[in-house]
Design a protein around this motif. Sequence first.
Motif, PDB file in Angstrom:
ATOM      1  N   SER A 146      38.949  40.700  39.892  1.00 12.28           N
ATOM      2  CA  SER A 146      40.014  40.666  38.886  1.00 12.28           C
ATOM      3  C   SER A 146      41.118  39.680  39.248  1.00 12.28           C
ATOM      4  O   SER A 146      41.891  39.260  38.375  1.00 12.28           O
TER       5      SER A 146
ATOM      6  N   PRO B 213      41.243  34.807  38.606  1.00 13.91           N
ATOM      7  CA  PRO B 213      42.029  33.904  37.753  1.00 13.91           C
ATOM      8  C   PRO B 213      43.281  33.350  38.425  1.00 13.91           C
ATOM      9  O   PRO B 213      43.758  32.268  38.050  1.00 13.91           O
TER      10      PRO B 213
ATOM     11  N   SER C 283      47.404  33.113  27.650  1.00 18.26           N
ATOM     12  CA  SER C 283      46.556  33.544  28.760  1.00 18.26           C
ATOM     13  C   SER C 283      47.312  34.456  29.706  1.00 18.26           C
ATOM     14  O   SER C 283      46.778  35.460  30.186  1.00 18.26           O
TER      15      SER C 283
ATOM     16  N   TYR D 242      46.250  38.332  30.420  1.00 14.88           N
ATOM     17  CA  TYR D 242      45.960  38.724  31.801  1.00 14.88           C
ATOM     18  C   TYR D 242      46.876  39.867  32.238  1.00 14.88           C
ATOM     19  O   TYR D 242      46.448  40.789  32.939  1.00 14.88           O
TER      20      TYR D 242
END
Length: 339
Positions: A171, A174, A203, A207
């Motif tokens: 997770s 990114p 984004s 997120y």
Amino acid sequence: MNNSSIFANNTFIEDDNDVDIYGGECPLLGGEDMLGRASKITALISIIAISLIGNLFLIVITLRTRRMRTTAYRFVVNMAIADLCTAVINMPESVVIEVTNTDEWLPGAIGVVLCKLLPFCQQVCAFCSILSLLIIALDRFFAINFPLRRFILQNRCKLIIATSWLIPCISSLPMLVANNIVESHGLILCLEEWPSPLDSMKSSRNYTVVLFVIFYLLPLIAISFLYGCVLYRLWKRKRPGNCSSSRHDTIFSRSKRKALKMFIAVVICFALCWLPFHVMFFIVAYDNNLYNCGVPADVYFVCFFFKHAISALNPCICMLFNKDYRDGFRQLIRNCGEH
């Protein structure tokens, strides 16, 4: 979830146009007085010390005590290791920011590597600690409600512990893409800037929501439900044996109240310590002005301080409510005194 003050508006820019590092209009902040900075540094160092000492004691006591080499205590050790890593990897950066009174990042290739790797590691450690709390709650649930099925956790102990690290790693990937070095107004900063063709603001918002759901909302609901089931079962359980003496009834009732206090302490500490941090990220992600300018430095500090504090509170809760750890602590101190 970048831990490098990317959301804190604590950089004083001497410019008549009052612009922020992104080129928008932001209010200027004056320099913080020495007393305020000293208080923050003292608070952070205290949390680091408590977390280091407390979690080291949990690990050492568990490894030295034969009767504590069980599945349940292995999960506690896993949580202690994650909290220990948090104290070593996450917290010192906050101290450095307060000491230097700037968010400026390291230049060159080392700065680029640290900008991507450090927030990644920080996030993994923090989220592993959260999943460890969930696993401990699950273990207690099986132990009380389904003791014959507890072998499910026992036989898969190593796999469960490895998963508690693997999920945060996946997770957090990114962060390796989103975190980048940006130079603005002569400052080198580590910022969450999602590369094209991704929309950076959208984004970041998506997120933030995903992390909030996976590592706060769902764990909080699950932990509360599991401990609620455990407490319900304990409260309805009758004292073993046929003896009905008031003394034994008092002891049994006291043990149930102690379990209630411990479970409530775990849930409340987790909920309250992480709530300000997530609220701050939601506000920043969905408020364009704060997204560009950052939240006030004092608000930022409070949110991160409470997030750090959970790593120090977890071992304190274990010591306070677990007799095995208290006895192990006394024995450890006694052995140190003899040597």
